[in-house]
Design an enzyme around this catalytic site. Structure first.
Site, PDB file in Angstrom:
ATOM      1  N   HIS A  28      -2.044  -5.417   1.650  1.00 58.43           N
ATOM      2  CA  HIS A  28      -3.340  -6.075   1.499  1.00 58.43           C
ATOM      3  C   HIS A  28      -3.107  -7.560   1.254  1.00 58.43           C
ATOM      4  O   HIS A  28      -2.142  -7.927   0.583  1.00 58.43           O
ATOM      5  CB  HIS A  28      -4.097  -5.494   0.297  1.00 58.43           C
ATOM      6  CG  HIS A  28      -5.302  -6.317  -0.104  1.00 58.43           C
ATOM      7  ND1 HIS A  28      -6.517  -6.205   0.535  1.00 58.43           N
ATOM      8  CD2 HIS A  28      -5.456  -7.290  -1.047  1.00 58.43           C
ATOM      9  CE1 HIS A  28      -7.373  -7.063  -0.019  1.00 58.43           C
ATOM     10  NE2 HIS A  28      -6.759  -7.735  -0.972  1.00 58.43           N
ATOM     11  N   TYR A  43     -12.657  -1.703  -2.948  1.00 59.50           N
ATOM     12  CA  TYR A  43     -13.096  -1.755  -1.552  1.00 59.50           C
ATOM     13  C   TYR A  43     -14.612  -1.567  -1.410  1.00 59.50           C
ATOM     14  O   TYR A  43     -15.084  -1.198  -0.335  1.00 59.50           O
ATOM     15  CB  TYR A  43     -12.336  -0.714  -0.726  1.00 59.50           C
ATOM     16  CG  TYR A  43     -10.910  -1.131  -0.412  1.00 59.50           C
ATOM     17  CD1 TYR A  43     -10.650  -2.169   0.487  1.00 59.50           C
ATOM     18  CD2 TYR A  43      -9.831  -0.508  -1.014  1.00 59.50           C
ATOM     19  CE1 TYR A  43      -9.358  -2.572   0.776  1.00 59.50           C
ATOM     20  CE2 TYR A  43      -8.522  -0.904  -0.729  1.00 59.50           C
ATOM     21  CZ  TYR A  43      -8.302  -1.940   0.171  1.00 59.50           C
ATOM     22  OH  TYR A  43      -7.011  -2.328   0.466  1.00 59.50           O
ATOM     23  N   THR A  65      -5.091  -6.842  10.995  1.00 59.37           N
ATOM     24  CA  THR A  65      -5.341  -5.560  10.328  1.00 59.37           C
ATOM     25  C   THR A  65      -4.676  -4.405  11.074  1.00 59.37           C
ATOM     26  O   THR A  65      -4.072  -3.528  10.462  1.00 59.37           O
ATOM     27  CB  THR A  65      -6.867  -5.311  10.250  1.00 59.37           C
ATOM     28  OG1 THR A  65      -7.488  -6.458   9.654  1.00 59.37           O
ATOM     29  CG2 THR A  65      -7.182  -4.074   9.434  1.00 59.37           C
ATOM     30  N   LYS A  81       0.825  -1.210   0.000  1.00 62.05           N
ATOM     31  CA  LYS A  81       0.000   0.000   0.000  1.00 62.05           C
ATOM     32  C   LYS A  81       0.864   1.267   0.000  1.00 62.05           C
ATOM     33  O   LYS A  81       2.073   1.201   0.265  1.00 62.05           O
ATOM     34  CB  LYS A  81      -0.934  -0.052   1.213  1.00 62.05           C
ATOM     35  CG  LYS A  81      -1.931  -1.231   1.174  1.00 62.05           C
ATOM     36  CD  LYS A  81      -2.855  -1.180   2.382  1.00 62.05           C
ATOM     37  CE  LYS A  81      -3.906  -2.280   2.334  1.00 62.05           C
ATOM     38  NZ  LYS A  81      -4.832  -2.174   3.498  1.00 62.05           N
ATOM     39  N   ARG A  90       2.863  -6.589   8.889  1.00 62.76           N
ATOM     40  CA  ARG A  90       2.204  -5.415   9.482  1.00 62.76           C
ATOM     41  C   ARG A  90       2.840  -5.029  10.814  1.00 62.76           C
ATOM     42  O   ARG A  90       2.963  -3.840  11.130  1.00 62.76           O
ATOM     43  CB  ARG A  90       0.699  -5.673   9.614  1.00 62.76           C
ATOM     44  CG  ARG A  90      -0.027  -5.521   8.261  1.00 62.76           C
ATOM     45  CD  ARG A  90      -1.438  -6.020   8.326  1.00 62.76           C
ATOM     46  NE  ARG A  90      -2.238  -5.605   7.165  1.00 62.76           N
ATOM     47  CZ  ARG A  90      -3.425  -6.110   6.870  1.00 62.76           C
ATOM     48  NH1 ARG A  90      -3.963  -7.037   7.646  1.00 62.76           N
ATOM     49  NH2 ARG A  90      -4.095  -5.691   5.811  1.00 62.76           N
ATOM     50  N   GLU A  97      -9.724 -10.373  -7.346  1.00 66.17           N
ATOM     51  CA  GLU A  97      -8.791  -9.250  -7.176  1.00 66.17           C
ATOM     52  C   GLU A  97      -7.618  -9.349  -8.151  1.00 66.17           C
ATOM     53  O   GLU A  97      -7.147  -8.332  -8.666  1.00 66.17           O
ATOM     54  CB  GLU A  97      -8.309  -9.206  -5.717  1.00 66.17           C
ATOM     55  CG  GLU A  97      -9.430  -8.845  -4.756  1.00 66.17           C
ATOM     56  CD  GLU A  97      -9.076  -9.032  -3.281  1.00 66.17           C
ATOM     57  OE1 GLU A  97      -9.946  -8.762  -2.444  1.00 66.17           O
ATOM     58  OE2 GLU A  97      -7.937  -9.435  -2.968  1.00 66.17           O
ATOM     59  N   ARG A 157      -2.214 -14.456   4.846  1.00 60.92           N
ATOM     60  CA  ARG A 157      -2.854 -13.700   5.943  1.00 60.92           C
ATOM     61  C   ARG A 157      -2.035 -13.867   7.231  1.00 60.92           C
ATOM     62  O   ARG A 157      -1.904 -12.930   8.013  1.00 60.92           O
ATOM     63  CB  ARG A 157      -4.299 -14.179   6.166  1.00 60.92           C
ATOM     64  CG  ARG A 157      -5.265 -13.901   5.008  1.00 60.92           C
ATOM     65  CD  ARG A 157      -5.593 -12.449   4.799  1.00 60.92           C
ATOM     66  NE  ARG A 157      -6.162 -11.796   5.958  1.00 60.92           N
ATOM     67  CZ  ARG A 157      -6.895 -10.679   5.907  1.00 60.92           C
ATOM     68  NH1 ARG A 157      -7.169 -10.091   4.731  1.00 60.92           N
ATOM     69  NH2 ARG A 157      -7.372 -10.133   6.989  1.00 60.92           N
ATOM     70  N   ASN A 184      -1.816   0.337   6.817  1.00 59.05           N
ATOM     71  CA  ASN A 184      -1.274  -0.914   7.358  1.00 59.05           C
ATOM     72  C   ASN A 184      -0.434  -1.708   6.351  1.00 59.05           C
ATOM     73  O   ASN A 184      -0.358  -2.933   6.418  1.00 59.05           O
ATOM     74  CB  ASN A 184      -2.396  -1.759   7.968  1.00 59.05           C
ATOM     75  CG  ASN A 184      -3.465  -2.111   6.957  1.00 59.05           C
ATOM     76  OD1 ASN A 184      -3.368  -1.772   5.786  1.00 59.05           O
ATOM     77  ND2 ASN A 184      -4.482  -2.819   7.408  1.00 59.05           N
ATOM     78  N   PHE A 236     -14.945   4.226   7.658  1.00 61.48           N
ATOM     79  CA  PHE A 236     -13.582   4.534   7.205  1.00 61.48           C
ATOM     80  C   PHE A 236     -13.434   4.503   5.685  1.00 61.48           C
ATOM     81  O   PHE A 236     -12.346   4.718   5.161  1.00 61.48           O
ATOM     82  CB  PHE A 236     -12.572   3.568   7.843  1.00 61.48           C
ATOM     83  CG  PHE A 236     -12.834   2.103   7.573  1.00 61.48           C
ATOM     84  CD1 PHE A 236     -12.425   1.507   6.380  1.00 61.48           C
ATOM     85  CD2 PHE A 236     -13.489   1.313   8.522  1.00 61.48           C
ATOM     86  CE1 PHE A 236     -12.662   0.169   6.129  1.00 61.48           C
ATOM     87  CE2 PHE A 236     -13.731  -0.036   8.269  1.00 61.48           C
ATOM     88  CZ  PHE A 236     -13.323  -0.602   7.073  1.00 61.48           C
TER      89      PHE A 236
HETATM   90  N1  UDP Z   1      -9.455  -0.211   7.608  1.00 65.59           N
HETATM   91  C1  UDP Z   1      -9.492   1.001   8.269  1.00 65.59           C
HETATM   92  N2  UDP Z   1     -10.117   1.056   9.500  1.00 65.59           N
HETATM   93  C2  UDP Z   1     -10.712  -0.031  10.052  1.00 65.59           C
HETATM   94  C3  UDP Z   1     -10.680  -1.255   9.368  1.00 65.59           C
HETATM   95  C4  UDP Z   1     -10.045  -1.308   8.135  1.00 65.59           C
HETATM   96  O1  UDP Z   1      -8.967   2.004   7.792  1.00 65.59           O
HETATM   97  O2  UDP Z   1     -11.270   0.075  11.166  1.00 65.59           O
HETATM   98  C5  UDP Z   1      -8.767  -0.280   6.297  1.00 65.59           C
HETATM   99  C6  UDP Z   1      -7.405  -0.974   6.399  1.00 65.59           C
HETATM  100  O3  UDP Z   1      -6.515  -0.356   5.464  1.00 65.59           O
HETATM  101  C7  UDP Z   1      -7.757  -2.391   5.998  1.00 65.59           C
HETATM  102  C8  UDP Z   1      -8.811  -2.146   4.917  1.00 65.59           C
HETATM  103  O4  UDP Z   1      -9.558  -1.055   5.389  1.00 65.59           O
HETATM  104  O5  UDP Z   1      -6.628  -3.112   5.550  1.00 65.59           O
HETATM  105  C9  UDP Z   1      -9.732  -3.310   4.648  1.00 65.59           C
HETATM  106  O6  UDP Z   1     -10.312  -3.721   5.869  1.00 65.59           O
HETATM  107  P1  UDP Z   1     -10.432  -5.271   6.254  1.00 65.59           P
HETATM  108  O7  UDP Z   1     -11.315  -5.363   7.447  1.00 65.59           O
HETATM  109  O8  UDP Z   1     -10.810  -6.037   5.036  1.00 65.59           O
HETATM  110  O9  UDP Z   1      -8.940  -5.625   6.743  1.00 65.59           O
HETATM  111  P2  UDP Z   1      -7.828  -6.556   6.069  1.00 65.59           P
HETATM  112  O10 UDP Z   1      -8.532  -7.670   5.342  1.00 65.59           O
HETATM  113  O11 UDP Z   1      -7.032  -5.658   5.143  1.00 65.59           O
HETATM  114  O12 UDP Z   1      -6.992  -7.044   7.227  1.00 65.59           O
HETATM  115 MG    MG Z   2     -10.043  -7.642   3.948  1.00 64.97          MG
END
Ligand code: UDP
Ligand code: MG
Length: 139
Positions: free
Chosen positions: A117, A51, A93, A11, A104, A128, A87, A114, A59
């Site tokens: 992705h 997204y 996250t 990112k 991360r 994707e 993952r 973070n 957010f």
């Molecule tokens: N995100 C954020 N605030 C939150 C949760 C998610 O800004 O409270 C952003 C963060 O960049 C995250 C992305 O949205 O990676 C997608 O969220 P997801 O819950 O899918 O998390 P991920 O799968 O990336 O761990």
């Molecule tokens: Mg996700």
């Protein structure tokens, strides 16, 4: 796409902070091979679509702004059990909750910015990957 593949983006914060090479090293050291890769920048429309599942979340606007703020590296990765293992490699996250030794934990700034992705299912990995790459760009 085979189910032993996942999709990732390094990112904008990771690129901005100079972590591109170190993150790619961690990915290769963990046994993933690169099937497709590009250095690019998402348009607002692309980030909104990528997204879209989060469009009702508070957010979302900030997420789209952040993901379009600078270049990213997009890649398709291959390894046995790719989605789950990736993952695990990236961690939670929120870097405050991410395990030691994860990407991360090492490189994310916060829960929003973070660093990386990782697809959350084989189905989404395929969607994707196709979102970012033409068949001729996947090896
Ligand atoms: N995100 C954020 N605030 C939150 C949760 C998610 O800004 O409270 C952003 C963060 O960049 C995250 C992305 O949205 O990676 C997608 O969220 P997801 O819950 O899918 O998390 P991920 O799968 O990336 O761990
Ligand atoms: Mg996700």
């Amino acid at each position: 796409m085979a189910t032993n593949r996942t999709f990732t983006m390094l990112k904008p914060d990771a690129i901005e902070n100079g972590h591109m090479g170190k993150i790619i090293d961690m990915i290769l050291a963990a046994g993933f091979s690169i099937k497709a890769m590009k250095y690019t920048r998402l348009s607002k429309a692309q980030a909104q679509e990528f997204y879209a599942v989060h469009s009702e979340r508070p957010f979302y606007g900030e997420l789209v702004e952040y993901m379009t703020s600078g270049p990213i590296v997009a890649a398709i990765l291959e390894k046995d059990n790719a989605v789950a293992d990736f993952r695990t490699l990236i961690g939670a996250t929120d870097p405050a909750e991410a395990a030691e030794g994860t990407i991360r934990k090492n490189y994310a700034e916060n829960k929003g910015r973070n660093a990386v992705h990782g697809s959350d299912s084989d189905e989404n990995a395929a969607i994707e990957g196709k979102f970012h790459f033409a068949d001729s760009e996947i090896f």
